[in-house]
Design an enzyme around this catalytic site. Structure first.
Site, PDB file in Angstrom:
ATOM      1  CE  LYS A   1     -34.425 -15.483   6.807  1.00 26.57           C
ATOM      2  NZ  LYS A   1     -34.420 -14.437   5.806  1.00 26.57           N
TER       3      LYS A   1
ATOM      4  CG  HIS B   1     -30.866 -12.583   8.943  1.00 19.88           C
ATOM      5  ND1 HIS B   1     -31.021 -11.728   7.871  1.00 19.88           N
ATOM      6  CD2 HIS B   1     -29.841 -12.072   9.666  1.00 19.88           C
ATOM      7  CE1 HIS B   1     -30.138 -10.746   7.965  1.00 19.88           C
ATOM      8  NE2 HIS B   1     -29.408 -10.929   9.037  1.00 19.88           N
TER       9      HIS B   1
ATOM     10  CG  HIS C   1     -33.076 -15.245   0.563  1.00 27.01           C
ATOM     11  ND1 HIS C   1     -32.692 -15.597   1.833  1.00 27.01           N
ATOM     12  CD2 HIS C   1     -33.522 -13.958   0.655  1.00 27.01           C
ATOM     13  CE1 HIS C   1     -32.887 -14.580   2.654  1.00 27.01           C
ATOM     14  NE2 HIS C   1     -33.398 -13.561   1.967  1.00 27.01           N
TER      15      HIS C   1
ATOM     16  CG  ASP D   1     -31.190 -11.041   0.784  1.00 23.97           C
ATOM     17  OD1 ASP D   1     -32.419 -10.933   0.980  1.00 23.97           O
ATOM     18  OD2 ASP D   1     -30.340 -10.621   1.590  1.00 23.97           O
TER      19      ASP D   1
ATOM     20  CG  HIS E   1     -28.608 -13.639   3.437  1.00 26.86           C
ATOM     21  ND1 HIS E   1     -28.179 -13.783   4.725  1.00 26.86           N
ATOM     22  CD2 HIS E   1     -29.885 -13.194   3.511  1.00 26.86           C
ATOM     23  CE1 HIS E   1     -29.151 -13.425   5.541  1.00 26.86           C
ATOM     24  NE2 HIS E   1     -30.191 -13.077   4.831  1.00 26.86           N
TER      25      HIS E   1
ATOM     26  CG  HIS F   1     -36.631  -9.768   0.706  1.00 20.83           C
ATOM     27  ND1 HIS F   1     -37.130  -9.939   1.975  1.00 20.83           N
ATOM     28  CD2 HIS F   1     -35.353 -10.220   0.739  1.00 20.83           C
ATOM     29  CE1 HIS F   1     -36.184 -10.456   2.748  1.00 20.83           C
ATOM     30  NE2 HIS F   1     -35.097 -10.641   2.024  1.00 20.83           N
TER      31      HIS F   1
HETATM   32  O1  DOR Z   1     -30.337  -6.416   3.245  1.00 18.46           O
HETATM   33  C1  DOR Z   1     -31.341  -6.998   3.617  1.00 18.46           C
HETATM   34  N1  DOR Z   1     -32.580  -6.611   3.209  1.00 18.46           N
HETATM   35  N2  DOR Z   1     -31.210  -8.039   4.442  1.00 18.46           N
HETATM   36  C2  DOR Z   1     -32.278  -8.640   4.977  1.00 18.46           C
HETATM   37  O2  DOR Z   1     -32.084  -9.560   5.718  1.00 18.46           O
HETATM   38  C3  DOR Z   1     -33.646  -8.145   4.718  1.00 18.46           C
HETATM   39  C4  DOR Z   1     -33.714  -7.414   3.460  1.00 18.46           C
HETATM   40  C5  DOR Z   1     -34.984  -6.622   3.279  1.00 18.46           C
HETATM   41  O3  DOR Z   1     -36.071  -7.159   3.518  1.00 18.46           O
HETATM   42  O4  DOR Z   1     -34.897  -5.467   2.870  1.00 18.46           O
HETATM   43 ZN    ZN Z   2     -33.403 -11.614   2.685  1.00 20.62          ZN
END
Ligand code: DOR
Ligand code: ZN
Length: 360
Positions: free
Chosen positions: A114, A151, A18, A262, A189, A20
């Site tokens: 997702k 999520h 997971h 995450d 998460h 970003h």
């Molecule tokens: O804290 C988070 N940041 N939770 C999420 O679900 C998305 C993520 C983000 O893309 O910044």
């Molecule tokens: Zn995330």
């Protein structure tokens, strides 16, 4: 060696299930951090605009690979890290067409879809407004055996922020599990005892990712001496009893639980802001953070399976063939990293001392 007091820990190279990675200059700035640690990562699709088609996922994948090649050419990562594999995902909307899901299933590079409840978190405005809406897409996913990543928080303003995950289980996840019994689901998460218990006990193919920050911190970290925006993420940190339940799940050897950082970088000025963004940046020191959490639980010998075995087994991919070594060495987490266009990103636990460091 994994005995207490050991000086090194060598394990199968882990993957991040997971992650970003963002886009553009931010992508270029952060991709090397994950590539140095992990073999592969499930890449989240919550860009602006979101990644909703297989064609867009293919283009995003090409931009990630180009950023890796740039990082290699600049001498920032070695040849092994340059081979890091982004595993792409689609962003589910109310209108996702079953044909798009079928295309994803045969694409060879889209590994999951997702679901963001609309309004739940960063760039979730195009998310699902009602679980009944994308029904045809969910049927197609079950058919194509393409995992659904959740999520898991309701967005109902009447529900207390700290209860949104537990309420999601009752309102969304239990019905989903009943209606699509063969659909592979990852509860992303997880942050509560309720979620860990549900995943452990549920019938059918289900798993959960657990972040390092939810293993290491409870919600006191958000307010220690003042508001601490770099500890703010969604789902938000919970009470100590929940943190303990997550540690028990992660270190218990159950293959339904695996690593997902995450890691969610935001520019420093957008975190340290009157309305700060949600997300903790943990990619550069992810394994070190997980090692701290596992060591504190007396379970370093369980880290390898959690980080390197359970994820690929669930996704039906081969486990990585190479290994990484962590060394017991005290070092201080830096105050910031470049984030492109002159911005900086502050890593979680900046300025704090960690006991383990990845070799190389
Ligand atoms: O804290 C988070 N940041 N939770 C999420 O679900 C998305 C993520 C983000 O893309 O910044
Ligand atoms: Zn995330």
């Amino acid at each position: 060696m994994t005995e207490a007091g050991a000086q090194t820990l060598t394990i199968t190279r882990p993957d991040d299930w997971h992650l970003h990675l963002r886009d553009g200059a931010a992508l270029r700035a952060v991709v090397g951090a994950s590539a140095r640690q992990f073999g592969r990562a499930i890449v989240m699709p919550n860009l602006r605009p979101p990644v909703v088609t297989v064609a867009q996922a293919g283009e995003y994948r090409s931009r990630i690979l180009a950023a890796l090649a740039d990082a290699r050419a600049a001498g920032e990562i070695d040849a092994r890290a340059a081979g890091f594999q982004p595993l792409m995902t689609l962003y589910l909307t109310d209108n996702t067409a079953p044909e798009e899901i079928r295309r994803a299933g045969t694409s060879g590079f889209v590994h999951a879809v997702k679901l963001y409840p609309a309004g739940a978190t960063t760039n979730s405005d195009s998310g699902v407004t009602d679980i009944a809406r994308p029904r045809a897409a969910l049927e197609a996913m079950q058919q194509a055996d393409l995992p659904l990543l959740l999520h898991g928080e309701v967005t109902d303003g009447e529900v207390d922020l700290f209860d949104r995950e537990a309420v999601f289980i009752e309102r969304v996840l239990e019905p989903l599990r009943r209606d699509f019994p063969a659909l592979r689901i990852v509860f992303e998460h997880i942050t509560t005892r309720e979620a860990a218990d549900f995943v452990r006990q549920a019938d059918g193919p289900i798993a959960a990712t657990i972040t390092a920050h939810h293993l290491l911190y409870n919600r006191n970290a958000l307010f220690a001496g003042g508001v601490r925006p770099h500890w703010y993420c969604l789902p938000v940190l919970k009470r100590e009893q929940h943190r303990r339940a997550l540690v028990a799940a992660a270190t218990g050897g159950n293959p339904r639980f695996f690593l997902g950082t995450d890691s969610a970088p935001h520019a420093r000025h957008l975190k340290e802001h009157a309305c700060g963004c949600a997300g903790c940046y943990t990619a550069p020191h992810a394994l070190e953070l997980y090692a701290s959490a596992f060591e504190a639980a007396g379970a370093l010998d369980r880290l390898e399976a959690f980080a390197g075995f359970h994820g690929p087994d669930f996704y039906r991919l081969p486990r990585n063939g190479d290994r990484v070594t962590l060394e017991r060495r005290r070092w201080t987490v830096p105050d910031g990293h470049p984030f492109g266009d002159g911005d900086r990103v502050v890593p979680l636990a900046a300025g704090e001392v960690l006991d383990w460091q990845l070799r190389g």
